[in-house]
Design an enzyme around this catalytic site. Structure first.
Site, short mmCIF file in Angstrom:
data_model
loop_
_atom_site.label_atom_id
_atom_site.label_comp_id
_atom_site.label_asym_id
_atom_site.label_seq_id
_atom_site.Cartn_x
_atom_site.Cartn_y
_atom_site.Cartn_z
N LYS A 1 89.01 56.55 70.31
CA LYS A 1 87.99 56.88 69.31
C LYS A 1 88.59 56.62 67.93
O LYS A 1 89.79 56.83 67.73
CB LYS A 1 87.60 58.36 69.43
CG LYS A 1 86.22 58.69 68.92
CD LYS A 1 85.16 58.48 70.01
CE LYS A 1 83.82 59.03 69.65
NZ LYS A 1 82.89 59.05 70.78
N SER B 1 72.62 52.35 71.36
CA SER B 1 72.84 52.93 72.69
C SER B 1 72.06 54.24 72.87
O SER B 1 72.14 54.87 73.93
CB SER B 1 74.33 53.19 72.89
OG SER B 1 74.84 53.91 71.79
N GLY C 1 69.28 69.17 67.14
CA GLY C 1 69.61 67.84 66.60
C GLY C 1 68.59 66.81 67.05
O GLY C 1 68.59 66.40 68.21
N GLY D 1 68.67 62.96 70.21
CA GLY D 1 67.92 64.20 70.40
C GLY D 1 66.41 64.01 70.32
O GLY D 1 65.66 64.61 71.10
N ASP E 1 66.90 71.37 63.58
CA ASP E 1 67.66 70.31 62.90
C ASP E 1 67.89 70.75 61.46
O ASP E 1 67.00 71.35 60.85
CB ASP E 1 66.91 68.96 62.95
CG ASP E 1 67.85 67.80 62.63
OD1 ASP E 1 68.41 67.77 61.51
OD2 ASP E 1 68.04 66.93 63.49
N ALA F 1 73.80 65.84 74.50
CA ALA F 1 74.51 64.59 74.20
C ALA F 1 75.80 64.81 73.42
O ALA F 1 76.68 63.96 73.44
CB ALA F 1 73.60 63.67 73.38
#
Ligand code: NAD
Ligand code: PPY
Length: 357
Positions: free
Chosen positions: A80, A151, A184, A189, A207, A262
């Site tokens: 990452k 994605s 989110g 989301g 959110d 997620a």
């Protein structure tokens, strides 16, 4: 946390750290493992309290990528990158952002393909287009630039499969009629919320950006204050904002039956998954549930899969989770432990490969 502490508690292969005095940005590329293939994982760009926090985030996220790739059966390792920004992304002018991306591209090039990047929080397909003009080792360009595009769709579909599998495991059966709280409403989301609504869920949303809640509210969603997410009763909580939402203390009281979302590295602290398991809350480990994005990027760009093949592999996330839940139940361990063991088995099975630790 300081940089020493972030690195000394980490068992990854390497970390590249660079500071740019002109912009004030910090760059971290953490390569956790190349055992299954070159490391891959997105570039996260945000403001961190200290450079040590940026290093800690990169190293933790890189470890989760190793497990994600292994469990999803993708021939990549885990890495990452984090860019610690001098100011929120929205306040950074184009010239400064261009310099930051140029330096990041230089860093990527220096790793000669040991690490491949892609979009993450704070970066998008257009940034990947820019990076790819300067170096290879970049997934997730826009469709217009010849890439596979965002994605988020695949990630959301996978999360929804995870949610359905976890609801069955928790004895809830269908999502229809259940209170599903999505925290989110960003790229992933908002899509998860739509899928839940279409399945007949009673939707709750939160959110920090109220504009993002408007569309969901117009469709009947109930608004939850962002600081009340972990105290709001619901059957299913889908955290799709940032990681670290649930620590041991919150796990002891959180009023839900399923957690499937997620956000990467959702749990904080080594014992949090055990507390959830003791309370009978079914947790879909994030590195299993959110693998749709990695399946999309690696599937399209490394394995040459069609969108239909990506979809089919993403839908298998539900089956993988059923196996994880079965295993956790039989062994009396948390779902996080069972999923990590599955990843470790995949990594162990590849121990004959030439490189990586
Ligand atoms: P995004 O930036 O598009 O959306 C995040 C949303 O969360 C935004 O709407 C933001 O306003 C909101 N938010 C931030 N802090 C919040 C808070 N404290 N409370 C409530 N809302 C808050 O990001 P995304 O692409 O939708 O990704 C969401 C999460 O999923 C991230 O943690 C990301 O790392 C993870 N993830 C994304 C993908 C992908 O394919 N995009 C893949 C795997 C994992
Ligand atoms: C993630 O899934 O968390 C990512 O970082 C996305 C990703 C996956 C594979 C390569 C690059 C980015």
């Amino acid at each position: 946390m300081n940089i020493d502490a972030a690195l000394s508690s980490w068992e990854g292969e390497s970390a590249m750290i660079r500071h740019d005095r002109q912009t004030g940005a910090w760059f971290v590329i953490a390569v956790h493992s190349t055992r299954l293939g070159p490391a891959a994982g997105g570039t996260r760009a945000m403001v961190y309290a200290t450079p040590g926090e940026a290093v800690a985030d990169a190293t933790r996220l890189a470890g989760a990528m190793t497990a994600k790739m292994a469990v999803a059966g993708l021939p990549m390792g885990g890495g990452k990158s984090v860019i610690g920004l001098p100011a929120p992304r929205a306040e950074i002018d184009d010239v400064t952002w261009r310099r930051i991306l140029t330096l990041h591209a230089q860093n990527l090039a220096k790793l000669h393909g040991d690490y491949w990047t892609g979009p993450d929080v704070g970066t998008n397909s257009s940034d990947m287009d820019t990076l790819r003009q300067m170096t290879g080792y970049v997934f997730g360009r826009s469709v217009e630039a010849g890439g596979p595009g965002s994605s988020a769709e695949a990630t959301a579909l996978g999360v929804f499969e995870a949610m359905k599998a976890a609801a069955v495991e928790a004895g809830l059966g269908q999502i229809s009629g259940r209170r599903v709280l999505v925290q989110g409403l960003g790229a992933v989301g908002a899509r998860v919320a739509q899928l839940a609504l279409r399945a007949g869920a009673r939707l709750l949303v939160a959110d920090v950006d109220p504009a993002r809640c408007v569309a969901a509210q117009a469709q009947g969603a109930r608004l939850v204050k962002t600081d009340e997410v972990t105290r709001t009763a619901c059957e299913v909580l889908a955290p799709c904002a940032t990681g670290g939402l649930i620590d041991t203390e919150i796990a002891r009281t959180i009023p839900c039956l399923v957690i499937a979302g997620a956000a990467n590295n959702l749990l904080r602290g080594g014992k949090t998954a055990d507390v959830l398991a003791q309370r009978g809350i079914v947790f879909a480990p994030d590195f299993v549930a959110n693998a749709g994005g990695a399946i999309h990027l690696v599937g399209r760009e490394v394995l040459g899969w069609t969108p239909d093949e990506v979809l089919a592999r993403t839908m298998q996330i539900g089956q993988t989770l059923r196996e994880v839940f079965d295993n956790a139940r039989k062994r009396g361990v948390s779902t996080e432990r069972a999923a990590q063991d599955l990843a470790d088995r995949q990594l162990g099975a590849a121990s004959g490969s030439a490189d990586g630790n």
